[in-house]
Design an enzyme around this catalytic site. Structure first.
Site, short mmCIF file in Angstrom:
data_model
loop_
_atom_site.label_atom_id
_atom_site.label_comp_id
_atom_site.label_asym_id
_atom_site.label_seq_id
_atom_site.Cartn_x
_atom_site.Cartn_y
_atom_site.Cartn_z
N CYS A 200 0.87 -1.19 0.00
CA CYS A 200 0.00 0.00 0.00
C CYS A 200 0.90 1.24 0.00
CB CYS A 200 -0.98 -0.02 1.17
SG CYS A 200 -0.22 -0.01 2.81
N ASN B 9 2.30 1.44 4.33
CA ASN B 9 2.59 0.17 5.02
C ASN B 9 2.35 0.29 6.53
OD1 ASN B 9 5.43 -2.09 5.52
ND2 ASN B 9 3.31 -2.61 5.16
N CYS C 84 -1.42 0.93 7.40
CA CYS C 84 -2.86 0.67 7.57
C CYS C 84 -3.32 -0.60 6.85
CB CYS C 84 -3.69 1.85 7.06
SG CYS C 84 -3.52 3.33 8.09
N ARG C 85 -3.28 -0.61 5.52
CA ARG C 85 -3.89 -1.72 4.78
C ARG C 85 -2.98 -2.93 4.61
NH1 ARG C 85 -5.27 1.95 -0.20
NH2 ARG C 85 -3.36 2.88 0.62
N SER C 86 -1.77 -2.72 4.06
CA SER C 86 -0.94 -3.91 3.74
C SER C 86 -0.48 -4.67 4.98
CB SER C 86 0.23 -3.55 2.82
OG SER C 86 1.08 -2.59 3.37
N ASP D 243 -8.42 3.46 1.37
CA ASP D 243 -7.47 3.91 2.39
C ASP D 243 -8.25 4.42 3.61
OD1 ASP D 243 -5.54 5.08 3.91
OD2 ASP D 243 -4.62 6.20 2.27
P1 4NP Z 1 -1.77 2.84 4.09
O1 4NP Z 1 -2.46 4.17 4.65
O2 4NP Z 1 -1.24 3.16 2.71
O3 4NP Z 1 -2.90 1.86 4.03
O4 4NP Z 1 -0.68 2.46 5.06
C1 4NP Z 1 -1.80 5.39 4.74
C2 4NP Z 1 -0.94 5.64 5.77
C3 4NP Z 1 -0.30 6.86 5.87
C4 4NP Z 1 -0.54 7.83 4.91
C5 4NP Z 1 -1.39 7.58 3.86
C6 4NP Z 1 -2.01 6.35 3.77
N1 4NP Z 1 0.10 9.07 5.00
O5 4NP Z 1 -0.15 9.94 4.15
O6 4NP Z 1 0.92 9.29 5.92
#
Ligand code: 4NP
Length: 158
Positions: free
Chosen positions: A10, A13, A15-17, A130
């Site tokens: 993602c 790294n 939240c989702r992955s 997200d």
């Molecule tokens: P992820 O979510 O891609 O599922 O880990 C996010 C985590 C942090 C951010 C964006 C999406 N960020 O902009 O910091």
């Protein structure tokens, strides 16, 4: 039983992955027990914004509610070496897809990259949304999508 390696990707790294990694490991363990140790399962972000950090507390909590402990995982950035290391690279959304695919022009690498939800919703280009800026409900929804897709990939691969 093949393939034996899969990388979930993602943006951050956190939240989702990480949930995808944890829930897929859990599904492997349920199906194959000790034999699941033959698999390599990992996750990474297309950015290094959160490198070294544990998963978002909301991701940890939603996974733990379903018996999946992801507290030991740490964020890392995707690396071009991952194209060789893994049989499958499963990305969460189309922006992750663009960001990974722009790192190679090797057709065998590009063939490894697929949207996580393509297995459950073929041809729909459906993203794992997200949940970073949303509430707890978003994290539960993400968990449910990832749990179903993990089962569907295992059906296809094993
Ligand atoms: P992820 O979510 O891609 O599922 O880990 C996010 C985590 C942090 C951010 C964006 C999406 N960020 O902009 O910091």
């Amino acid at each position: 039983m093949s393939p034996r390696s899969v990388l979930f990707v993602c943006l951050g790294n956190i939240c989702r992955s990480p949930v995808a990694e944890g829930v897929f490991r859990h599904a492997l363990q349920q199906r194959f027990g000790a034999a699941s140790a033959a698999w390599r399962v990992d996750s990474a972000g297309t950015s290094d914004y959160h490198a070294g950090q544990a998963p978002d507390p909301r991701s940890q909590a939603s996974a733990l509610r379903h018996g999946v402990d992801i507290s030991g995982q740490r964020s890392r950035a995707f690396s071009t070496a991952d194209f060789e290391e893994f049989d499958h690279i499963l990305v969460m959304d189309s922006s992750n897809h663009v960001n990974v695919c722009r790192l190679t022009d090797n057709p065998s690498h590009l063939a490894k990259v697929q949207l996580m939800l393509d297995v459950s919703f073929p041809g729909e280009n459906k993203p794992v949304p997200d949940p970073y800026y949303g509430g707890d409900h978003g994290f539960e929804h993400v968990y449910q999508l990832l749990a179903q897709a993990s089962e569907d990939w295992l059906e296809q691969w094993t």
